[in-house]
Design a protein around this motif. Structure first.
Motif, PDB file in Angstrom:
ATOM      1  N   ALA A 495       0.824  -1.257  -0.105  1.00 50.82           N
ATOM      2  CA  ALA A 495       0.045  -0.133   0.010  1.00 50.82           C
ATOM      3  C   ALA A 495       0.958   1.382   0.111  1.00 50.82           C
ATOM      4  CB  ALA A 495      -0.948  -0.208   1.345  1.00 50.82           C
ATOM      5  N   PHE A 496       1.967   1.322   0.494  1.00 57.32           N
ATOM      6  CA  PHE A 496       2.978   2.378   0.534  1.00 57.32           C
ATOM      7  C   PHE A 496       4.292   2.405  -0.437  1.00 57.32           C
ATOM      8  CE2 PHE A 496       0.610   2.136   4.475  1.00 57.32           C
ATOM      9  CZ  PHE A 496       0.206   3.379   4.743  1.00 57.32           C
ATOM     10  N   GLN A 497       4.140   1.366  -1.390  1.00 56.81           N
ATOM     11  CA  GLN A 497       4.904   1.318  -2.555  1.00 56.81           C
ATOM     12  C   GLN A 497       4.511   2.120  -3.871  1.00 56.81           C
ATOM     13  OE1 GLN A 497       5.527  -2.819  -2.796  1.00 56.81           O
ATOM     14  NE2 GLN A 497       6.546  -3.108  -0.775  1.00 56.81           N
ATOM     15  N   ASN A 498       3.581   2.749  -3.474  1.00 65.14           N
ATOM     16  CA  ASN A 498       2.962   3.703  -4.691  1.00 65.14           C
ATOM     17  C   ASN A 498       2.354   4.891  -4.205  1.00 65.14           C
ATOM     18  OD1 ASN A 498      -0.330   3.739  -4.365  1.00 65.14           O
ATOM     19  ND2 ASN A 498       0.431   1.481  -3.993  1.00 65.14           N
ATOM     20  N   GLU A 499       2.048   5.836  -5.121  1.00 64.21           N
ATOM     21  CA  GLU A 499       1.892   7.341  -4.739  1.00 64.21           C
ATOM     22  C   GLU A 499       0.498   7.487  -4.074  1.00 64.21           C
ATOM     23  OE1 GLU A 499       2.417  11.026  -4.047  1.00 64.21           O
ATOM     24  OE2 GLU A 499       3.988   9.661  -4.641  1.00 64.21           O
ATOM     25  N   LEU A 500      -0.377   6.416  -4.099  1.00 58.08           N
ATOM     26  CA  LEU A 500      -1.668   6.810  -3.722  1.00 58.08           C
ATOM     27  C   LEU A 500      -1.779   6.544  -2.143  1.00 58.08           C
ATOM     28  CD1 LEU A 500      -4.890   6.682  -3.978  1.00 58.08           C
ATOM     29  CD2 LEU A 500      -4.631   4.157  -4.074  1.00 58.08           C
ATOM     30  N   GLY A 501      -0.870   5.434  -1.754  1.00 63.20           N
ATOM     31  CA  GLY A 501      -0.800   5.362   0.011  1.00 63.20           C
ATOM     32  C   GLY A 501       0.129   6.586   0.323  1.00 63.20           C
ATOM     33  N   ILE A 502       1.247   6.925  -0.446  1.00 64.41           N
ATOM     34  CA  ILE A 502       2.199   8.072   0.001  1.00 64.41           C
ATOM     35  C   ILE A 502       1.211   8.992   0.205  1.00 64.41           C
ATOM     36  CG2 ILE A 502       4.036   9.457  -0.586  1.00 64.41           C
ATOM     37  CD1 ILE A 502       4.751   6.709   0.674  1.00 64.41           C
ATOM     38  N   ALA A 503       0.490   9.602  -0.828  1.00 66.33           N
ATOM     39  CA  ALA A 503      -0.231  10.917  -0.806  1.00 66.33           C
ATOM     40  C   ALA A 503      -1.123  10.934   0.334  1.00 66.33           C
ATOM     41  CB  ALA A 503      -1.068  10.880  -2.215  1.00 66.33           C
ATOM     42  N   ALA A 504      -1.797   9.958   0.591  1.00 64.49           N
ATOM     43  CA  ALA A 504      -2.809   9.835   1.560  1.00 64.49           C
ATOM     44  C   ALA A 504      -2.195   9.994   2.935  1.00 64.49           C
ATOM     45  CB  ALA A 504      -3.603   8.635   1.489  1.00 64.49           C
ATOM     46  N   LEU A 505      -1.037   9.332   3.164  1.00 70.11           N
ATOM     47  CA  LEU A 505      -0.221   9.616   4.488  1.00 70.11           C
ATOM     48  C   LEU A 505       0.151  11.191   4.642  1.00 70.11           C
ATOM     49  CD1 LEU A 505       1.230   8.231   6.865  1.00 70.11           C
ATOM     50  CD2 LEU A 505       2.866   7.556   5.343  1.00 70.11           C
ATOM     51  N   ARG A 506       0.862  11.530   3.329  1.00 66.17           N
ATOM     52  CA  ARG A 506       1.150  13.069   3.569  1.00 66.17           C
ATOM     53  C   ARG A 506      -0.030  14.004   3.925  1.00 66.17           C
ATOM     54  NH1 ARG A 506       2.470  13.590  -1.767  1.00 66.17           N
ATOM     55  NH2 ARG A 506       4.594  13.239  -1.527  1.00 66.17           N
ATOM     56  N   ARG A 507      -1.195  13.709   3.329  1.00 66.97           N
ATOM     57  CA  ARG A 507      -2.216  14.524   3.836  1.00 66.97           C
ATOM     58  C   ARG A 507      -2.580  14.634   5.408  1.00 66.97           C
ATOM     59  NH1 ARG A 507      -4.020  13.395  -1.501  1.00 66.97           N
ATOM     60  NH2 ARG A 507      -5.132  11.414  -0.831  1.00 66.97           N
ATOM     61  N   VAL A 508      -2.841  13.373   5.613  1.00 66.55           N
ATOM     62  CA  VAL A 508      -3.047  13.179   6.908  1.00 66.55           C
ATOM     63  C   VAL A 508      -1.984  13.827   8.118  1.00 66.55           C
ATOM     64  CG1 VAL A 508      -3.531  11.607   8.981  1.00 66.55           C
ATOM     65  CG2 VAL A 508      -4.300  11.108   6.746  1.00 66.55           C
ATOM     66  N   LEU A 509      -0.718  13.517   7.893  1.00 66.41           N
ATOM     67  CA  LEU A 509       0.305  13.986   8.799  1.00 66.41           C
ATOM     68  C   LEU A 509       0.285  15.449   8.740  1.00 66.41           C
ATOM     69  CD1 LEU A 509       3.017  11.400   7.999  1.00 66.41           C
ATOM     70  CD2 LEU A 509       1.804  11.709  10.120  1.00 66.41           C
ATOM     71  N   LEU A 533      -4.050   4.183   8.496  1.00 69.60           N
ATOM     72  CA  LEU A 533      -4.691   4.383   6.933  1.00 69.60           C
ATOM     73  C   LEU A 533      -5.085   3.072   6.406  1.00 69.60           C
ATOM     74  CD1 LEU A 533      -2.491   7.025   5.672  1.00 69.60           C
ATOM     75  CD2 LEU A 533      -5.013   7.202   5.834  1.00 69.60           C
ATOM     76  N   LEU A 534      -4.323   2.030   6.825  1.00 71.03           N
ATOM     77  CA  LEU A 534      -4.787   0.496   6.374  1.00 71.03           C
ATOM     78  C   LEU A 534      -6.222   0.264   6.609  1.00 71.03           C
ATOM     79  CD1 LEU A 534      -1.456  -1.421   6.861  1.00 71.03           C
ATOM     80  CD2 LEU A 534      -2.250  -0.663   4.558  1.00 71.03           C
ATOM     81  N   TYR A 535      -6.496   0.550   7.713  1.00 77.21           N
ATOM     82  CA  TYR A 535      -7.883   0.114   8.152  1.00 77.21           C
ATOM     83  C   TYR A 535      -8.931   1.286   8.366  1.00 77.21           C
ATOM     84  CZ  TYR A 535      -5.370  -4.013   9.585  1.00 77.21           C
ATOM     85  OH  TYR A 535      -4.441  -5.112   9.552  1.00 77.21           O
ATOM     86  N   GLY A 536      -8.733   2.337   7.816  1.00 78.09           N
ATOM     87  CA  GLY A 536      -9.700   3.340   7.904  1.00 78.09           C
ATOM     88  C   GLY A 536      -9.687   4.410   6.773  1.00 78.09           C
ATOM     89  N   SER A 537     -10.604   5.160   6.520  1.00 78.23           N
ATOM     90  CA  SER A 537     -10.316   6.302   5.560  1.00 78.23           C
ATOM     91  C   SER A 537      -9.315   7.353   6.118  1.00 78.23           C
ATOM     92  CB  SER A 537     -11.861   6.952   5.218  1.00 78.23           C
ATOM     93  OG  SER A 537     -12.195   7.608   6.290  1.00 78.23           O
ATOM     94  N   GLU A 538      -9.082   8.345   5.330  1.00 79.78           N
ATOM     95  CA  GLU A 538      -8.249   9.221   5.779  1.00 79.78           C
ATOM     96  C   GLU A 538      -8.761  10.229   6.917  1.00 79.78           C
ATOM     97  OE1 GLU A 538      -6.550  12.265   2.665  1.00 79.78           O
ATOM     98  OE2 GLU A 538      -6.576  10.570   1.225  1.00 79.78           O
ATOM     99  N   GLU A 539     -10.158  10.510   6.705  1.00 81.55           N
ATOM    100  CA  GLU A 539     -10.683  11.295   7.890  1.00 81.55           C
ATOM    101  C   GLU A 539     -10.668  10.455   9.222  1.00 81.55           C
ATOM    102  OE1 GLU A 539     -14.416  14.105   9.149  1.00 81.55           O
ATOM    103  OE2 GLU A 539     -14.631  12.401   7.418  1.00 81.55           O
ATOM    104  N   GLU A 540     -11.049   9.059   9.296  1.00 85.24           N
ATOM    105  CA  GLU A 540     -10.963   8.339  10.195  1.00 85.24           C
ATOM    106  C   GLU A 540      -9.666   8.126  10.774  1.00 85.24           C
ATOM    107  OE1 GLU A 540     -14.732   5.393   8.749  1.00 85.24           O
ATOM    108  OE2 GLU A 540     -12.610   4.593   8.535  1.00 85.24           O
ATOM    109  N   ALA A 541      -8.610   7.917   9.957  1.00 84.30           N
ATOM    110  CA  ALA A 541      -7.287   7.922  10.219  1.00 84.30           C
ATOM    111  C   ALA A 541      -6.772   9.081  10.989  1.00 84.30           C
ATOM    112  CB  ALA A 541      -6.304   7.535   9.105  1.00 84.30           C
ATOM    113  N   PHE A 542      -7.147  10.302  10.446  1.00 83.71           N
ATOM    114  CA  PHE A 542      -6.844  11.642  11.224  1.00 83.71           C
ATOM    115  C   PHE A 542      -7.256  11.634  12.457  1.00 83.71           C
ATOM    116  CE2 PHE A 542      -8.156  15.791  12.314  1.00 83.71           C
ATOM    117  CZ  PHE A 542      -7.178  16.519  12.299  1.00 83.71           C
TER     118      PHE A 542
END
Length: 1184
Positions: A495-509, A533-542
């Motif tokens: 999930a973090f070997q591509n831009e989708l996961g990295i971008a989500a992580l960047r936004r939350v942090l 982020l693996l188990y919830g949406s961005e807002e939930e992870a936040f």
């Protein structure tokens, strides 16, 4: 102060009448003031032990009538001055009126009415401040302020009767707990004990019982241990002390000063001896406990709680417990810990978490962003695991799939019986299911419920989307660190070997760093957030991240990871309790500090295989930090034999690393993810695998006695240690940052730092309107965290300076502050403070004089102190080239030849150095190599040493100020007479040098400015060639002969001319009759000197004891201001002052005398909070 009249039946018991008239009696408490004998000692002891108000107000006025045996108190006073003022008012305003009355009852009624009227008038303009503290408590607060010298800003929280153990002797007295201090006072038969301890200095606070100290409270600071016992209610006292110490260390941690809750609950009938502040603190403690128990938002406040029973439909029983009510929730907690917990939100019903996460994209927080649609960010609506896991049906996974299916079914049954969502009944059955593992499909939902993040998410709709939008494109230190760590976050997971996961992580942090800039971003947050982020949406992870950082792991993710260090201390303490045979070995190896930070900060996610670590995270969200500590103890217990055999830290780390790499989750349905730490595992003899569920089971069996309340208690104890050790580290860092040439020893610098820090903290307590009271930022470099303003510097300067100048000291302190405040922000840091102190304490005569010289030049000398300084400075810079040579040549006439030799030698050395530098430059015509640049950079980094030639010249007014300072500086010295004589001689010589130098000034350059076309004044004759300004001693009995501040013009003995208030007087052309230098030196009766030049100062600038001898013809160029004249052509250089002072050995000895700053610091600490003993120093009134 006036008092509401109260009856006194026995007026003369323990009181002495000092004044009396037919209607009033003024009395003094026995034992107060001088004398008193044994009776006074007994009365003083009784006052302290019985908490009598007479300790604070030893004077009182009673109203009496001739035939009545009843007296009425009408006023009391802490000093004779205060009570005398009230007495005189009564005599002047009431006596005549009262003599008219016939009936004694009417007299008493009139007096009582009058006194009540006065009190009402005094209180008319006082703003009511919410709940007023009860009268008894106000009296205790007044007593505390008076006894310990505390300002009005220091609030008393509560006070208790207790004993302080001094050695093996208990001293009965009173313990006062204020917001910032612990104070104790005892007076027993003449033996007085007074203690003041700042809460921020407390390093240990314990309630213990030993053979020597039965049931006592121990308070430790860095340099003393205090024991208090014999409390009426030791539990309540200790709890309050804990709260206050906790508030103080939190202030050191995050600069959050004591803030009263905005709307704490008010009891309907407050106890008469409890302050509003104590009630607010109790309410705050209950609020914190309530929020922690039910994982509620930080702004939730408890309104009340009551005992009740809850009927539970799942087992048809009434469960006894407590109901808690706040503005947004009703909660229930059973008496038995695991029987039942229930949370009912008082809001509109909201969809369950699983329904929200299954809704389509348009409801996602990123749906409305410019250029960011829902389909472009799938992570807005679902976890990354759903996006990246293979679409393999659970049935195809064999035994693992069947086990997962059974877990899901068990949870569905649980939801059916106990409810689903926020209102679910949480029982022992819930814990069992959590320990067996939460199924992948429900993990995100249950994490949100158990952590309380669900509450905040549904009450703040759109908040995350708004943060993402605001933080987009914003750059900060946090975003830079986030970018650096993005690709280090679980790089082994697809999930973090591509831009989708990295971008989500960047936004939350980034959104969280924007929400909470105090924390911003800390290492390890990226690992934890990537799992969320693996188990919830961005807002939930936040919102899960918010719950972790701000509630469940307090202070973990700040710059100093204080929370993790605190829990590390708890882990060490638990290791001593549960694994005593291993504890000593672990301490010797230093392993615990190495392992625990990575275990706690990442919740084992960075040290265990991912599938195993998430099971621990499941339990953590349900039970809190207790689970992490239990598992850590179980890991040490499982490896005890191997760890006891380890020889060093590296070997122990390898043993634990191998063990953790082989903790497996055999029930996981996710594809196995390679674990980076597996590299530690040896291929020859791999250790056996450990099932994560077995590890959890063992941890609960062996270490389940841990309770949340005990952990909070231990956290407080460890927080004191950790923060004080961090403060010690900061102190050492600041001391190391001070250059070696400062001259103070390490111990002296540390003592100075503690004094400096205490002064800064005082501004936090009481001086919030001043600039230094701006809360310190712990993220700043250590050197910049504590700073003081001019007012605080003046106080420190007065007690620490070796140059005490009496009433002139604050003026000198103000100049020193302006000199040190290079960036002009009205604050100085510790390095600048120490630099100023070092200039006065260390260095040779030249260095000390240089500091003193600079204190009388701009910027140290303010424009108000020397109005002509700017004009003079402009003139000197303009004409310095033309002045230099003639002035120097004429100076040679006045300088002793030895001093000339010294100055010439210095000039030759400097010239030689310049020539050598030039030769080197000429030789280096070939392209310079890297060493040349390194030398250049080193030269730039070196602080340019200021030479005496760099100092600007001093004009006449500045010189007069310098003489004033020296005059005041010598006033209390044992060699006072000799010093005054010497400084008069030196000043006389320097005045002559200035006059001679004036003749060689560049007159042509000034003529055009002086002779303006519209001026037709006749030219003024030149001044006499050699005017001498000598001083006569003041009258022998002059009480101000040594007092000192400023100087004052008097009358010349040679002439009958009086210099009036108008300034220069009539002596424009008067001839002077100078006294010779020898005559002055022979006059040993001189007691004090000031040096002035006629017409150079305003009259009010001179002291009463100064007698001016000789008049002066006004110089060709003079500036008139305020009725006096200042000669702007007159100037003197530092070399000339230095050379003149070197001729007087007594002055040289004065400036080269060593002063021990350690003694000054000790005296400062004694005086810092010395309580006043009322009015003992006042003269007693003789009764007629």
């Amino acid at each position: 102060m006036w008092l509401g009249p109260e009856e006194v039946l026995v007026a003369n018991a323990l009181w002495v009448t000092e004044r009396a008239n037919p209607f009033f009696v003024l009395q003094r408490r026995r034992g107060h003031g001088k004398g008193g004998g044994l009776t006074g000692l007994l009365v003083g002891t009784l006052d302290v032990v019985l908490d009598s108000s007479a300790r604070v107000a030893p004077y009182r006025i009673l109203h009496q009538t001739q035939d009545s045996q009843v007296y009425w108190t009408v006023a009391c006073g802490s000093s004779r001055k205060e009570i005398t003022k009230h007495w005189e008012w009564l005599e002047n305003n009431l006596l005549q009126t009262l003599s008219i009355f016939d009936n004694e009852e009417d007299i008493t009624t009139f007096v009582k009415g009058k006194i009540h009227g006065i009190i009402a008038e005094e209180n008319k303009n006082v703003q009511p401040q919410g709940d007023e503290d009860p009268g008894k408590f106000k009296e205790a607060e007044l007593k505390m302020r008076k006894q310990f010298g505390m300002p009005d800003g220091e609030k008393l929280v509560n006070y208790y009767s207790c004993s302080y153990w001094k050695g093996r002797v208990p001293r009965q007295g009173w313990l006062y707990l204020t917001v910032n201090h612990l104070c104790f006072y005892s007076f027993l038969l003449g033996k007085e004990v007074s203690l003041v301890v700042q809460w921020v200095d407390v390093t240990r606070l314990e309630k213990n019982a030993t053979l020597l100290f039965p049931e006592s409270i121990r308070v430790d600071t860095r340099d003393q241990e205090l024991f208090f016992s014999m409390f009426l209610n030791i539990g309540e006292t200790f709890k309050l002390m804990e709260q206050l110490a906790n508030l103080a260390v939190r202030q050191l941690l995050d600069s959050e000063g004591f803030l009263e809750e905005r709307a704490p609950p008010r009891p309907p009938r407050p106890h008469r001896n409890i302050s509003a502040l104590k009630r607010d603190l109790d309410a705050r403690a209950k609020n914190e406990c309530y929020r922690a128990t039910f994982r509620l938002p930080r702004d939730e406040r408890l309104d009340g709680h009551t005992s009740c029973t809850l009927w539970t439909p799942f087992n048809k029983l009434h469960i006894p417990g407590q109901m808690f009510i706040s503005s947004n929730y009703i909660c229930f907690a059973s008496k038995e810990e695991d029987a039942c917990h229930l949370i009912i939100p008082l809001r509109e019903p909201s969809p369950a978490p699983q329904e929200l996460s299954e809704q389509p994209g348009p409801t996602s927080p990123l749906g409305g962003l410019p250029g960011g649609r829902a389909q472009e960010a799938p992570t807005a609506s679902q976890g990354l695991l759903r996006l990246f896991q293979r679409n393999t049906p659970v049935e195809d996974l064999g035994a693992k799939g069947a086990k997962e299916k059974m877990k899901e079914e068990s949870w569905n049954i649980h939801f059916f019986e106990f409810g689903r969502g926020m209102c679910m009944y949480r029982t022992a059955r819930t814990r069992e299911l959590v320990l067996k593992g939460i199924p992948e499909s429900l993990r995100g939902e249950l994490w949100l419920l158990f952590s309380g993040a669900w509450n905040e998410m549904v009450t703040h709709p759109g908040y995350y989307a708004e943060l993402v939008e605001k933080s987009m494109g914003k750059y900060s230190l946090a975003t830079e660190e986030i970018e650096r760590d993005l690709h280090r976050s679980m790089p082994e997971h697809p999930a973090f070997q591509n831009e989708l996961g990295i971008a989500a992580l960047r936004r939350v942090l980034t959104a969280y760093a924007f929400r909470n800039p105090t924390i911003g971003y800390c290492q390890a947050m990226n690992i934890v957030t990537s799992v969320l982020l693996l188990y919830g949406s961005e807002e939930e992870a936040f919102w899960l991240l918010v719950a972790l950082c701000e509630r469940m792991l307090p202070d973990y993710y700040n710059t100093r990871v204080v929370g993790a260090l605190v829990d590390q201390g708890i882990f060490e303490e638990l290791t001593r309790d549960f694994l005593p045979q291993l504890s000593k070995k672990m301490q010797d190896l230093g392993v615990i500090s190495s392992i625990s930070l990575s275990w706690f900060l990442t919740l084992f996610l960075s040290v265990m295989p991912f599938e195993s670590a998430v099971v621990i995270v499941d339990c953590f969200f349900y039970e809190g930090i207790k689970v992490i500590l239990q598992v850590a103890l179980a890991i040490l217990d499982a490896n005890m034999e191997q760890l006891l055999g380890c020889g060093d830290e590296g070997e122990a780390m390898t043993v634990l690393g191998r063990y953790l790499d082989n903790v497996v989750n055999k029930q996981s349905v996710s594809p196995p993810i390679p674990h980076l730490h597996a590299l530690l595992t040896s291929g020859d003899d791999p250790p056996e695998e450990v099932d994560i569920f077995d590890l959890l089971k063992v941890s609960y069996e062996k270490f389940s006695s841990l309770r949340a309340e005990d952990i909070e208690q231990m956290r407080f104890k460890q927080r004191l240690k950790v923060i004080q050790s961090l403060e010690d580290t900061a102190k050492r860092s600041v001391v190391r940052a001070i250059p070696g040439d400062i001259g103070f020893s390490i111990e002296e610098l540390e003592d100075l730092y503690m004094v400096f820090k205490a002064k800064h903290l005082a501004s936090q307590y009481w001086g919030s309107s001043r600039p230094a009271a701006v809360r310190r930022d712990p993220s700043l470099p250590y050197l910049e965290q504590y700073r003081i303003d001019a007012h605080q510097f003046r106080e420190l300067f007065a007690s620490l300076t070796p140059w005490a100048c009496g009433a002139h000291t604050p003026v000198l302190a103000g100049r020193m502050f302006r000199l040190l405040d290079e960036n002009k922000d009205s604050l100085i840091n510790f390095k600048e403070f120490v630099t100023g102190m070092s200039g006065m304490y260390h260095g040779d005569l030249t260095e000390k004089l240089k500091v003193l010289y600079k204190l009388h030049l701009p910027p140290a000398l303010s424009p108000e102190e020397a109005e002509s300084a700017l004009e003079a400075a402009h003139y000197f810079t303009e004409d310095s080239s033309s002045e230099a040579s003639p002035l120097a040549s004429d100076l040679d006439l006045f300088l002793p030849w030895k001093v000339q030799e010294v100055l010439q030698q210095e000039e030759r050395e400097e010239a030689g150095n310049d020539i050598q530098d030039k030769r080197r430059e000429e030789k280096g015509t070939s392209p310079p190599d890297y060493r040349h640049y390194l030398r250049m950079w080193a030269k730039e980094k070196e602080v340019q040493k200021e030479t005496i030639k760099d100092l600007p010249k001093m004009n006449q007014e500045q010189f007069i100020e310098l003489c004033k300072t020296l005059y005041n500086m010598f006033s209390e010295d044992p060699m006072e007479q000799d010093l005054y004589h010497a400084i008069a001689t030196v000043a006389s010589l320097l005045l002559r040098i200035g006059e001679v130098g004036k003749r060689f000034s560049a007159w042509p350059g000034r003529k055009s400015r002086d002779s303006a076309p519209d001026e037709d004044e006749s030219p003024v004759p030149d001044p006499p060639q050699d005017p001498a300004w000598e001083l006569q001693p003041p009258a022998a009995g002059d009480p101000q002969a040594k007092a000192g501040g400023d100087t004052h013009l008097g009358k010349t003995p040679q002439e009958s001319q009086v210099v009036g208030e108008g300034g220069g007087g009539e002596g424009r052309g008067s001839p002077s009759q100078p006294l010779s230098d020898d005559e002055t030196k022979d006059d040993m009766s001189i007691s004090s000197y000031s040096v002035v030049s006629a017409g150079s100062l305003q009259c009010e600038d001179l002291a009463d004891d100064t007698v001016l001898v000789g008049g002066e013809a006004r110089s060709p160029v003079a500036t008139t201001h305020g009725g006096g004249t200042v000669d702007t052509d007159w100037c003197i250089s530092f070399e000339q002052i230095l050379a003149s002072i070197l001729t007087e050995s007594v002055l040289v000895n004065f400036f080269e005398k060593r002063v021990d700053i350690g003694l000054k610091i000790k005296d400062h600490r004694k005086v810092e909070r010395q309580f006043s003993t009322s009015s003992d120093h006042e003269q007693s009134v003789v009764l007629g």
